[in-house]
Design an enzyme around this catalytic site. Structure first.
Site, mmCIF file in Angstrom:
data_model
loop_
_atom_site.group_PDB
_atom_site.id
_atom_site.type_symbol
_atom_site.label_atom_id
_atom_site.label_comp_id
_atom_site.label_asym_id
_atom_site.label_seq_id
_atom_site.Cartn_x
_atom_site.Cartn_y
_atom_site.Cartn_z
ATOM 1 N N SER A 45 59.597 -0.225 41.785
ATOM 2 C CA SER A 45 61.386 -0.815 42.061
ATOM 3 C C SER A 45 60.823 -1.894 42.734
ATOM 4 O O SER A 45 60.500 -2.182 43.614
ATOM 5 C CB SER A 45 61.047 0.944 42.805
ATOM 6 N N THR A 46 62.170 -2.002 42.356
ATOM 7 C CA THR A 46 62.768 -3.652 42.114
ATOM 8 C C THR A 46 62.556 -3.709 44.171
ATOM 9 O O THR A 46 63.234 -4.142 44.943
ATOM 10 C CB THR A 46 64.083 -4.582 42.150
#
Lengths: 132, 400
Positions: A64-65
């Site tokens: 995930s960012t």
């Protein structure tokens, strides 16, 4: 004897310390505890080890960012690596390193590092110094 | 990457530490993706707003940047709650305090708290050929495909950095060569509803990954359908752009020679519907509409379907939209129709980024393929994916 390896600068700065090396990619979101710096991903080769204060050497980032914010939080908590060397940088770790003011380089001419070696990053001139 | 003297100075800290950090992010991304230079942008959409998603680390980061102002028009993505009706939603005080702190930090920098994933329906709508830096995957895909603006899939921090500097690295979807189709999809299935287009997007996103699909065979799709398709493609694959023959602005000028082709049949459509649901019958705790945020025509559709009926006692009907659309829907009477039937309309937020696990929902019906993809993991709920009509019907009956 010290070796010099050329590399690309991702996040400016200098750091010198003990290398913690992994030939796996890392997802900081869900993979590292932001309050302790301990790797909490059970499937990761560095599981249960602390990345705090180390020169963290790994292949690339993933996941995930939100991972960028985790690196920033690690830095705010004083539990971040003091420097990062990636085989190939990707946006999540690169952005997180800059947010947390952690020197980071990638694309070293040779990806030959061992746990416990003393490694210095020159994140201005794109150089890594390894004490073998 | 070539930097101007001014950019070099910013990178060296001549204009303070915040701008230095912002441009360092842009330059690093430019180096990674082999951009030749930074280019000027005209608009930014900033993600990383919900306290549920970014936590205290995100809040501290935004605060650390908030001594500078953004230099181009910039709007915010949905937050974790309706900024006015959060108590009614069941949001706890502690979460609300943190959420409002995040909004304040952004607005102090001049970012506008539209708090919507459909800024293009709320007055922030770039036009053909404009270079922009947007995050929010569904809005990125809509902006590239339907508006013809040019943006990569930015993360929250890189979008904020671009808003401060007013530039973005020149790579990816800013360049003509990366806007060419990589897969032709002839749609043979009959498709009408937003959910039909969501089902196409979910299936094709998985196949095309982060490529650029080119759709043909679709007749007269509405803007809501194009929005649903964009959202599903972006959530299922990493799609940042699609073309649709006779519909999207760049579809007529692409090169289709040698591009792999496939069909999307009626069977593919049914299979995609089935795949997006984790249950098909039984009690439903909540029905959600508005992922991405409901447009005016979607508000009208829900109002027409629910008018004169009542939402079942143990079920909730939650409609998510932008503040702008809600205000207009109130004037047109749609809001009243939905509220009188026992539905609830929330702005500034959505189910994907709200702390849904606090609400105790176990089973959700949803007309959004994007929502159906994310909700089982984001909110730990079972989902039933269906048309808007089926979803509203479930809300009235209380079960599927």
């Amino acid at each position: 004897m010290a070796r010099t390896i050329r590399c690309r600068v991702i996040s400016r700065g200098r750091a010198k310390g003990e290398a913690l090396v992994s030939n796996a990619s890392i997802s900081f979101f869900g993979g590292v505890d932001p309050s302790t710096g301990t790797v909490i991903d059970k499937k990761h080769p560095l599981f249960n080890r602390s990345i705090a204060g180390k020169i963290l050497v790994f292949t690339t980032g993933k996941g995930s960012t939100v991972g960028s914010y985790i690196l920033y939080q690690l830095a705010k908590n004083g539990k971040a690596p003091i420097g990062i060397i990636c085989k190939e940088a990707e946006p999540i770790v690169a952005v997180g390193a800059i947010m947390g003011s952690i020197p980071m380089v990638d694309q070293p001419d040779t990806f030959d590092f061992k746990d416990g070696q003393i490694v210095a990053i020159d994140g201005y001139n794109g150089l890594i110094l390894v004490e073998d | 990457m070539e930097l101007t003297a001014g950019e070099e100075g910013t990178l060296n800290g001549d204009y303070g530490p915040v701008k230095q950090k912002a441009i360092a992010i842009l330059v690093a991304l430019g180096e990674i993706f082999k951009a030749d230079r930074l280019i000027e942008i005209s608009s930014v959409q900033v993600a990383g707003v919900s306290y549920k998603t970014i936590g205290d680390a995100g809040l501290e980061w935004i605060k650390s940047m908030s001594s500078e102002q953004v230099t181009v028009p910039a709007t915010l993505n949905p937050a974790g709650m309706d900024l006015h009706l959060w108590k009614q939603m069941g949001i706890q005080q502690e979460f609300a305090d943190k959420q409002l702190e995040i909004i304040d930090a952004y607005t102090n920098m001049g970012v506008k708290a539209i708090c919507s994933c459909t800024p293009y329906l709320a007055g922030h709508s770039p036009k053909l050929g404009e270079h922009i830096a947007w995050s929010e995957s569904s809005a990125v895909c809509y902006a590239n495909s339907v508006l013809g603006a040019r943006t990569n899939r930015e993360g929250g921090p890189s979008a904020l950095a671009a808003a401060i500097i007013g530039k973005t690295p020149n790579y990816g979807y800013h360049l003509d060569e990366n806007r060419q189709p990589t897969l032709k999809v002839n749609v043979e299935a009959s498709v009408y509803e937003e959910s039909d287009f969501g089902a196409i997007g979910a299936a094709i996103g998985r196949v095309v990954n982060n490529g650029v699909p080119y759709f043909s065979g679709v007749k007269n799709p509405g803007a809501d359908n194009l929005k649903a398709l964009a959202a599903a493609l972006a959530a299922s694959g990493g799609v940042a752009m699609y073309h649709m023959e006779g519909v999207t602005p760049e579809a007529g000028s692409v090169n289709l020679e040698g591009v792999e082709a496939r069909t999307f049949t009626q069977e593919d459509l049914s299979a995609s519907y089935e795949q997006l649901s984790t249950f098909q019958s039984g009690e439903v705790d909540v029905v959600t509409i508005g992922c991405p945020h409901a447009s005016m025509s979607e508000m009208r559709k829900v109002a027409t379907l629910i008018k004169g009926k009542k939402v079942a006692k143990n079920t909730k009907l939650w409609v998510f939209t932008s503040l702008a659309t809600k205000l207009m829907a109130e004037r047109f009477g749609y809001l009243g129709d939905i509220l009188r039937a026992g539905g609830e309309v929330y702005t500034d937020c959505c189910m994907v980024v709200a702390p849904v696990e606090q609400f105790g929902f176990k089973r959700m019906a949803i007309n959004s393929a994007k929502g159906a993809i994310y909700e089982p993991s984001a909110s730990k709920v079972e989902v039933l994916f269906g048309t808007t009509g089926r979803c509203v019907d479930i809300a009235v009956k209380g079960h599927a």
